[in-house]
Design a protein around this motif. Structure first.
Motif, mmCIF file in Angstrom:
data_model
loop_
_atom_site.group_PDB
_atom_site.id
_atom_site.type_symbol
_atom_site.label_atom_id
_atom_site.label_comp_id
_atom_site.label_asym_id
_atom_site.label_seq_id
_atom_site.Cartn_x
_atom_site.Cartn_y
_atom_site.Cartn_z
ATOM 1 N N ASP A 151 0.810 -1.218 0.000
ATOM 2 C CA ASP A 151 0.000 0.000 0.000
ATOM 3 C C ASP A 151 0.847 1.274 0.000
ATOM 4 N N LEU A 152 2.025 1.226 0.601
ATOM 5 C CA LEU A 152 2.924 2.383 0.575
ATOM 6 C C LEU A 152 3.313 2.713 -0.856
ATOM 7 N N ALA A 153 3.703 1.683 -1.605
ATOM 8 C CA ALA A 153 4.083 1.889 -3.009
ATOM 9 C C ALA A 153 2.889 2.367 -3.828
ATOM 10 N N HIS A 154 1.710 1.787 -3.564
ATOM 11 C CA HIS A 154 0.508 2.164 -4.314
ATOM 12 C C HIS A 154 0.202 3.648 -4.125
ATOM 13 N N ALA A 155 0.204 4.104 -2.882
ATOM 14 C CA ALA A 155 -0.106 5.502 -2.592
ATOM 15 C C ALA A 155 0.892 6.435 -3.274
ATOM 16 N N SER A 156 2.170 6.046 -3.257
ATOM 17 C CA SER A 156 3.208 6.877 -3.876
ATOM 18 C C SER A 156 3.027 6.963 -5.380
ATOM 19 N N LEU A 157 2.776 5.834 -6.033
ATOM 20 C CA LEU A 157 2.627 5.826 -7.488
ATOM 21 C C LEU A 157 1.373 6.582 -7.925
ATOM 22 N N VAL A 158 0.275 6.436 -7.164
ATOM 23 C CA VAL A 158 -0.945 7.176 -7.487
ATOM 24 C C VAL A 158 -0.702 8.679 -7.354
ATOM 25 N N GLU A 159 0.014 9.066 -6.298
ATOM 26 C CA GLU A 159 0.320 10.489 -6.101
ATOM 27 C C GLU A 159 1.137 11.038 -7.276
ATOM 28 N N GLN A 160 2.095 10.237 -7.768
ATOM 29 C CA GLN A 160 2.899 10.666 -8.913
ATOM 30 C C GLN A 160 2.038 10.809 -10.172
ATOM 31 N N LEU A 161 1.061 9.916 -10.334
ATOM 32 C CA LEU A 161 0.149 10.025 -11.468
ATOM 33 C C LEU A 161 -0.683 11.300 -11.359
ATOM 34 N N VAL A 162 -1.179 11.598 -10.166
ATOM 35 C CA VAL A 162 -1.972 12.808 -9.949
ATOM 36 C C VAL A 162 -1.130 14.053 -10.212
ATOM 37 N N GLU A 163 0.139 14.002 -9.791
ATOM 38 C CA GLU A 163 1.037 15.149 -9.981
ATOM 39 C C GLU A 163 1.589 15.232 -11.403
ATOM 40 N N LYS A 164 1.241 14.254 -12.246
ATOM 41 C CA LYS A 164 1.682 14.210 -13.646
ATOM 42 C C LYS A 164 3.205 14.105 -13.777
ATOM 43 N N SER A 165 3.844 13.415 -12.822
ATOM 44 C CA SER A 165 5.303 13.290 -12.872
ATOM 45 C C SER A 165 5.769 11.940 -13.436
ATOM 46 N N VAL A 166 4.820 11.042 -13.733
ATOM 47 C CA VAL A 166 5.177 9.743 -14.318
ATOM 48 C C VAL A 166 5.426 9.921 -15.816
ATOM 49 N N THR A 167 6.517 9.331 -16.312
ATOM 50 C CA THR A 167 6.810 9.368 -17.750
ATOM 51 C C THR A 167 6.066 8.220 -18.430
ATOM 52 N N ARG A 168 5.214 8.560 -19.398
ATOM 53 C CA ARG A 168 4.490 7.526 -20.150
ATOM 54 C C ARG A 168 4.532 7.882 -21.627
ATOM 55 N N LYS A 169 5.256 7.073 -22.396
ATOM 56 C CA LYS A 169 5.379 7.306 -23.827
ATOM 57 C C LYS A 169 4.833 6.101 -24.590
ATOM 58 N N TYR A 170 4.036 6.386 -25.595
ATOM 59 C CA TYR A 170 3.401 5.352 -26.407
ATOM 60 C C TYR A 170 3.810 5.523 -27.865
ATOM 61 N N ILE A 171 3.857 4.419 -28.583
ATOM 62 C CA ILE A 171 4.060 4.441 -30.028
ATOM 63 C C ILE A 171 2.723 4.098 -30.683
ATOM 64 N N ALA A 172 2.294 4.946 -31.619
ATOM 65 C CA ALA A 172 0.997 4.739 -32.266
ATOM 66 C C ALA A 172 1.129 4.914 -33.773
ATOM 67 N N LEU A 173 0.408 4.085 -34.515
ATOM 68 C CA LEU A 173 0.296 4.255 -35.965
ATOM 69 C C LEU A 173 -1.074 4.858 -36.233
ATOM 70 N N VAL A 174 -1.089 6.003 -36.921
ATOM 71 C CA VAL A 174 -2.351 6.691 -37.159
ATOM 72 C C VAL A 174 -2.630 6.839 -38.653
ATOM 73 N N HIS A 175 -3.895 6.980 -38.991
ATOM 74 C CA HIS A 175 -4.303 7.269 -40.365
ATOM 75 C C HIS A 175 -3.930 8.705 -40.704
ATOM 76 N N GLY A 176 -3.506 8.929 -41.933
ATOM 77 C CA GLY A 176 -3.269 10.286 -42.406
ATOM 78 C C GLY A 176 -1.808 10.699 -42.372
ATOM 79 N N HIS A 177 -1.531 11.808 -43.033
ATOM 80 C CA HIS A 177 -0.178 12.359 -43.124
ATOM 81 C C HIS A 177 -0.100 13.590 -42.213
ATOM 82 N N ILE A 178 0.609 13.459 -41.093
ATOM 83 C CA ILE A 178 0.772 14.585 -40.171
ATOM 84 C C ILE A 178 1.943 15.433 -40.664
ATOM 85 N N ALA A 179 1.651 16.652 -41.052
ATOM 86 C CA ALA A 179 2.686 17.512 -41.642
ATOM 87 C C ALA A 179 3.653 18.060 -40.596
#
Length: 300
Positions: A151-179
């Protein structure tokens, strides 16, 4: 199950308590939170309040969600791809097609079933249905998830998510040509008022920000890296559709004529967070699944 504490920030000051708490966990609805407030599962500075209470800067909110009804979820040897593990946290590479936690219609074969087999020490903050689960990725999205083992780890990780300090990067393939090579989508997300099974950009929705960088272009498709500043339900899928570049293969938000690849082409490639105990910043990366790589090779 330990109580979860939230300290109010300047940005949250003056907001209704149900709105503030709904940002902690995407599965907690405003009506559900209102019931918890009425039933005394949520207290402000040790006192009960009304569901329409507006939070103040010095407030300390204690949340003790009632235990969820136990589903018939059994530990299963699912041969999980554990990227990192210690006594507090683990990072797992979820395959495409796997549901994160048991739900009606998905009592077995979920990530939680596999985690229950892999280790017996998982945090109890989310009750018996979602032990250890701090955040989720969609069934047909592959990639990295952080899991709390106490629970200590859970509370800490949730707090980091709320504070927007967690790094989360995704790779996505999308339709269309983004200029443009880079862009930021700042558009609030809520349930689609016309289709309740979908999310959409809605004026009174929750604050949502996605930053994207173009990695490669393939004529009618573009490969992008998306960095989440917030973590709303279906955020990347909704935001990319909103700017006119829906994800390839997405049955819910993609165009009618899209690739038949068994779900959206989306991979959680990087996760980074501060370790709850050591306070060291940890970052992990995951290569694209073989089928995603093969798809890109076909487009090339």
């Amino acid at each position: 199950m330990e109580e979860l504490t939230i300290n109010i920030t300047e940005e949250q000051k003056g907001e209704r308590i149900d709105k503030v708490i709904s940002a902690v966990d995407e599965e907690w609805s405003r009506s559900q939170i209102s019931n918890w407030v009425k039933d005394g599962h949520i207290k402000v500075n040790g006192e009960t309040v009304k569901p329409n209470y507006k939070v103040r800067l010095e407030d300390e909110i204690l949340i003790t969600p009632p235990l969820l009804e136990e589903l018939d979820a059994e530990p299963e040897n699912l041969d999980l791809d554990i990227v990192y593990e210690d006594e507090d946290v683990l990072v797992v590479n979820k395959p495409k097609g796997m549901v994160v936690h048991p739900a009606p219609g998905h009592a077995s074969g979920t990530l939680v079933n596999g985690l229950m087999y892999h280790c017996t020490d998982l945090s109890g903050i989310n009750g018996v249905v979602r032990p250890g689960i701090v955040h989720r990725i969609d069934k047909d999205t592959s990639g990295l998830l952080m899991v709390a083992k106490n629970d200590l780890a859970h509370a800490s990780l949730v707090e980091q998510l709320v504070e927007k300090s967690v790094t989360r990067k995704y790779i996505a393939l999308v339709h269309g040509h983004i200029a443009h090579d880079k862009g930021t989508i700042d558009a609030p997300i809520a349930r689609d008022p016309k289709e309740r099974q979908k999310m959409a950009v809605v004026d009174k929705g929750k604050h949502a920000v996605t930053h994207f960088t173009v990695l490669e272009r393939f004529g009618n498709f573009t490969l992008v890296e998306c960095r989440l500043e917030t973590g709303r339900t279906h955020q990347i899928r909704v935001h990319m559709r909103y700017i006119g570049f829906p994800l390839a293969g997405d049955p819910k938000y993609g165009p009618r004529k899209t690739m038949d690849i068994g779900g959206q082409a989306l991979h959680a490639a990087v996760i980074g967070f501060i370790h709850p105990r050591t306070k060291e910043y940890l970052e992990f990366s995951s290569a694209l699944p073989a089928e995603f790589e093969e798809l890109l090779e076909t487009l090339r």
